[in-house]
Design an enzyme around this catalytic site. Structure first.
Site, PDB file in Angstrom:
ATOM      1  N   TRP A 103       0.818  -1.220   0.000  1.00  0.00           N
ATOM      2  CA  TRP A 103       0.000   0.000   0.000  1.00  0.00           C
ATOM      3  C   TRP A 103       0.848   1.265   0.000  1.00  0.00           C
ATOM      4  O   TRP A 103       0.423   2.297  -0.528  1.00  0.00           O
ATOM      5  CB  TRP A 103      -0.984  -0.010   1.181  1.00  0.00           C
ATOM      6  CG  TRP A 103      -1.982  -1.119   1.047  1.00  0.00           C
ATOM      7  CD1 TRP A 103      -2.113  -2.213   1.853  1.00  0.00           C
ATOM      8  CD2 TRP A 103      -2.969  -1.277   0.018  1.00  0.00           C
ATOM      9  NE1 TRP A 103      -3.118  -3.024   1.391  1.00  0.00           N
ATOM     10  CE2 TRP A 103      -3.660  -2.479   0.270  1.00  0.00           C
ATOM     11  CE3 TRP A 103      -3.335  -0.520  -1.101  1.00  0.00           C
ATOM     12  CZ2 TRP A 103      -4.691  -2.950  -0.547  1.00  0.00           C
ATOM     13  CZ3 TRP A 103      -4.371  -0.983  -1.925  1.00  0.00           C
ATOM     14  CH2 TRP A 103      -5.028  -2.179  -1.635  1.00  0.00           C
ATOM     15  N   ASP A 173      -1.691   6.652   5.950  1.00  0.00           N
ATOM     16  CA  ASP A 173      -2.807   5.787   5.584  1.00  0.00           C
ATOM     17  C   ASP A 173      -3.040   4.843   6.762  1.00  0.00           C
ATOM     18  O   ASP A 173      -2.200   4.004   7.066  1.00  0.00           O
ATOM     19  CB  ASP A 173      -2.423   5.014   4.308  1.00  0.00           C
ATOM     20  CG  ASP A 173      -3.482   3.989   3.908  1.00  0.00           C
ATOM     21  OD1 ASP A 173      -4.466   3.803   4.653  1.00  0.00           O
ATOM     22  OD2 ASP A 173      -3.307   3.368   2.838  1.00  0.00           O
ATOM     23  N   LYS A 197     -12.387  -1.631   6.706  1.00  0.00           N
ATOM     24  CA  LYS A 197     -11.599  -2.574   7.499  1.00  0.00           C
ATOM     25  C   LYS A 197     -11.930  -2.483   8.984  1.00  0.00           C
ATOM     26  O   LYS A 197     -12.493  -3.390   9.544  1.00  0.00           O
ATOM     27  CB  LYS A 197     -10.117  -2.373   7.209  1.00  0.00           C
ATOM     28  CG  LYS A 197      -9.810  -3.041   5.866  1.00  0.00           C
ATOM     29  CD  LYS A 197      -8.648  -2.558   5.115  1.00  0.00           C
ATOM     30  CE  LYS A 197      -8.635  -3.232   3.741  1.00  0.00           C
ATOM     31  NZ  LYS A 197      -7.767  -2.575   2.792  1.00  0.00           N
TER      32      LYS A 197
END
Ligand code: PLP
Length: 361
Positions: A103, A173, A197
């Site tokens: 990511w 993030d 999530k």
């Protein structure tokens, strides 16, 4: 009674039972309106009340300082990875990215069209099984911001401390970790997190940004991605993801009822320790992440004999332990154990792992 399933998916992921129950009860009649939360117009008083309560509860949980905007946006983490570059590009000549896996690399690529990006630290030497310690981050005063991924969901690599980043605008993030424990928001310039999530249903992304950084977007920035405009509009510049916002609001109330984030942290630490202890005590399962960087949210592990992996996953699924497959890019097994995964789910997984090892080890 339905059979109990423990859902270890990385995202969209498990939601608290109590939240799903409440949503079911209110499904056709949200707070006496005779309408589902899904049917509420976003500019009418009832939705505005639900939205404002959710924001107030989130601010409360994270003790968000008043000079920070809290935005409820669409587009997921990937779109915000581009949007944040558009919003912050004016603050420096380039953006510094720390690469600790899937990511991080992705976020750098998504910002690249809008700002010069530099890699300021790379965990390649550890094969992305470790963090890059903040002392090794390399950037100068011309950087607009420094971006890192607090928890690499696929590799299971997590920063356990907020990096010291004196003078720089720290951007992170937190898609797979926001709300797992208390956080000092004032250390960050901007935090973003896809909801699917650890927060709520897919379709919403939370952005928390220091207001004095906003208001200088690149001219190409679409209005709905302009954080200043969204802040001024209370995230209602366009139609927000109303259902996700409503469910996230129920999750925030559930978190408060659990005792808030300090209480969640204790439970989350117990859950992760129990699973890592089981892995480390066996010669059959291994986790290769550096101990200082082991994720408390996503626990990837391998079987000594990889040929047994499909058997493990199939038997686990049959035993009610769902979605334990690793990300398609790496395979293996991965247990995502966010806030909504109860301790009984970990107990059940650890028991299954022991039993599987006795039969196949
Ligand atoms: C899942 C995930 C993403 C991707 O989120 P989308 O909402 O699908 O764009 C980004 N970053 C992290 C850390 C993730 O876990």
């Amino acid at each position: 009674m339905a059979r109990t399933i423990y859902n270890f998916a990385a995202g969209p992921a498990v939601l608290p039972d109590a939240v799903l129950e409440q949503a079911r009860e209110e499904f056709r009649d949200c707070r006496g309106s005779g309408m589902s939360a899904m049917e509420l117009p976003h500019r009418r008083p009832l939705f505005k009340k639900i939205a404002a309560e959710a924001e107030a509860d989130l601010r409360d949980l994270l003790a968000v300082p008043d000079d920070y905007a809290v935005l409820f946006m669409q587009g997921g983490a990937r779109l915000q990875a581009s949007a944040l570059a558009m919003n912050l590009a004016a603050h420096g000549r380039y953006a510094a990215y720390i690469n600790t896996g899937h990511w991080s690399g992705g976020a750098r690529g998504l910002a690249d069209p809008y700002i010069n990006v530099e890699t300021a630290g790379d965990a390649a030497a550890s094969h992305y099984r470790d963090i890059v310690p903040p002392a090794e981050w390399r950037f100068d005063e011309h950087t607009a911001y420094v971006h890192y991924v607090a928890n690499e969901t696929i590799g299971g690599v997590q920063y356990h401390e907020t990096p010291e980043c004196e003078g720089a605008v720290l951007v992170t993030d937190m898609t797979s970790e926001l709300l797992w424990r208390p956080l000092d928001v004032s250390r960050f310039g901007l935090i973003y997190a896809g909801a699917q999530k650890n927060i709520g249903p897919a379709g919403m992304t939370i952005v928390i940004a220091r207001r004095n950084l906003l208001g200088k977007p690149l001219p190409i920035t679409p209005p709905v991605l302009d954080y200043r405009q969204q802040d001024e509009a209370g995230s209602l510049l366009n139609t927000p993801p109303t259902w996700s916002w409503y469910i996230a609001g129920l999750v925030f109330k559930w978190l408060k009822a659990q005792g808030g984030l300090a209480a969640m942290e204790k439970v989350n630490r117990r859950k992760a320790a129990r699973l890592y202890d089981a892995i480390d005590a066996s010669g059959f399962y291994t986790n290769n992440v550096a101990p200082r960087a082991r994720s408390l949210m996503n626990v990837p592990f391998l079987l000594a004999d990889s040929a047994l992996e499909p058997v493990f996953l199939e038997e686990a699924e049959a035993a009610g332990l769902a979605n334990l497959h690793g990300h398609q890019s790496v395979g293996g097994v991965r247990a995502s154990i966010y806030n909504a995964m109860p301790e009984a789910g970990i107990a059940s997984l650890v028991e299954f792992m022991g039993d599987f090892e006795r039969r196949y080890g």
